[in-house]
Design an enzyme around this catalytic site. Structure first.
Site, mmCIF file in Angstrom:
data_model
loop_
_atom_site.group_PDB
_atom_site.id
_atom_site.type_symbol
_atom_site.label_atom_id
_atom_site.label_comp_id
_atom_site.label_asym_id
_atom_site.label_seq_id
_atom_site.Cartn_x
_atom_site.Cartn_y
_atom_site.Cartn_z
ATOM 1 N N ILE A 32 -4.635 10.527 -27.615
ATOM 2 C CA ILE A 32 -5.625 11.341 -26.889
ATOM 3 C C ILE A 32 -4.998 12.544 -26.197
ATOM 4 C CG2 ILE A 32 -5.527 9.939 -24.768
ATOM 5 C CD1 ILE A 32 -8.660 10.373 -24.695
ATOM 6 N N HIS B 263 -14.559 1.671 -11.730
ATOM 7 C CA HIS B 263 -13.859 0.482 -11.233
ATOM 8 C C HIS B 263 -13.102 0.729 -9.943
ATOM 9 C CE1 HIS B 263 -13.915 -1.110 -15.658
ATOM 10 N NE2 HIS B 263 -15.069 -1.278 -15.034
ATOM 11 N N ALA C 205 -8.468 2.830 -20.393
ATOM 12 C CA ALA C 205 -7.040 2.654 -20.124
ATOM 13 C C ALA C 205 -6.148 3.490 -21.026
ATOM 14 C CB ALA C 205 -6.678 1.178 -20.268
ATOM 15 N N ASN D 299 -9.724 7.221 -30.211
ATOM 16 C CA ASN D 299 -9.056 5.952 -29.911
ATOM 17 C C ASN D 299 -8.143 5.593 -31.072
ATOM 18 O OD1 ASN D 299 -9.022 3.892 -27.776
ATOM 19 N ND2 ASN D 299 -9.649 2.479 -29.381
ATOM 20 N N ILE E 284 -8.260 3.216 -12.488
ATOM 21 C CA ILE E 284 -8.223 3.154 -11.017
ATOM 22 C C ILE E 284 -7.009 3.885 -10.463
ATOM 23 C CG2 ILE E 284 -9.494 0.966 -10.941
ATOM 24 C CD1 ILE E 284 -6.807 -0.475 -10.563
ATOM 25 N N ASP E 285 -6.375 4.720 -11.302
ATOM 26 C CA ASP E 285 -5.088 5.316 -10.927
ATOM 27 C C ASP E 285 -5.177 6.675 -10.250
ATOM 28 O OD1 ASP E 285 -5.493 7.139 -13.193
ATOM 29 O OD2 ASP E 285 -4.850 5.470 -14.454
ATOM 30 N N PHE F 242 -4.187 -3.176 -20.062
ATOM 31 C CA PHE F 242 -4.355 -4.623 -19.965
ATOM 32 C C PHE F 242 -4.463 -5.304 -21.318
ATOM 33 C CE2 PHE F 242 -4.476 -4.050 -15.676
ATOM 34 C CZ PHE F 242 -4.921 -5.130 -14.948
#
Length: 239
Positions: free
Chosen positions: A230, A120, A23, A212, A104-105, A34
């Site tokens: 990132i 996903h 994410a 990260n 999932i974008d 999330f």
């Protein structure tokens, strides 16, 4: 040599790089994470997001599922950021073999990446559960209430919900890429969600890069750790 220069050297010298992202890759495109402090888990809803985005809730309370899904999961205005664009460029140069993503974008494809394994699923693919007809994200957004097919069947997003298993073929392909990689770059993921986080176990090389902002349970296994954004980190490969 600082960590970013080490990464630059490893990428320059390799033509067998695999990227595995979560994410955090998309938060710089204004898609909520999330599990971050500002993410969906910290907002107020009638049900927690992990409940709404479960298979049983989808079946039991489809209208409420879609009310949340349309509002929070489909982010039409999102555009690829420097991380997406850099990965697409590295693939075009023949260096990057695959992008494996938990997102999932569809932003990796929008940036130009071709070999994208979506663990996903994607909000851009939706299917009638009765006849199999395909619907895109706009079809879902424009539908009133629960989206229905012309045949009368319900439409389900091609997204892996809680309580559902990951696609076996996609997982096997991801494992193959990671097992064969010389450089494995993992970015924007806390590496706490299984089975996806377990993919790191298949890496056999000695150039494991973790990008990260916060620590992960796998930091001790990394050969290189970068805690900078990132997009900023991978963006150096755009110049």
């Amino acid at each position: 040599m600082d960590s970013r220069e080490t990464l630059r050297t490893w990428v320059t010298e390799s033509d067998n790089i695999v990227f595995f992202g979560g994410a955090g890759v998309s938060t710089e495109s204004n898609i909520p994470d999330f599990r971050s402090v500002d993410g969906l888990y910290h907002q107020e809803y009638d049900y927690p997001p992990e409940t709404i985005l479960s298979h049983s809730f989808y079946q039991r309370n489809t209208e409420e599922f879609y009310r949340f899904y349309k509002k929070k999961m489909i982010v039409k205005e999102a555009k690829p950021n420097k991380a997406h664009l850099a990965l697409a460029k590295l693939e075009e140069q023949g260096k990057l073999k695959a992008v494996i993503t938990q997102n999932i974008d569809g932003l990796h494809q929008m940036a130009g990446s071709r070999e994208v394994l979506e663990l996903h699923g994607s909000v851009h693919r939706n299917y009638c559960t009765r006849c199999g007809k395909f619907f895109n994200a706009d079809d879902i957004l424009l539908a009133k209430g629960v989206p229905l097919c012309d045949c009368g069947g319900g439409i389900k997003p091609d997204v892996v919900l809680y309580e559902e298993g990951l696609d076996y073929g996609t997982m096997q392909k991801a494992i193959s890429y990671i097992a064969a990689a010389e450089v494995l770059i993992i970015g924007g993921t806390s590496l706490t969600v299984y089975p996806a986080a377990g993919l790191i176990d298949y890496y056999r090389g000695k150039k494991l890069v973790l990008i990260n902002k916060s620590a992960t349970p796998m930091d001790g296994r990394a050969d290189l750790i970068i805690t900078e954004p990132i997009g900023e980190t991978l963006g150096m490969f755009l110049s």
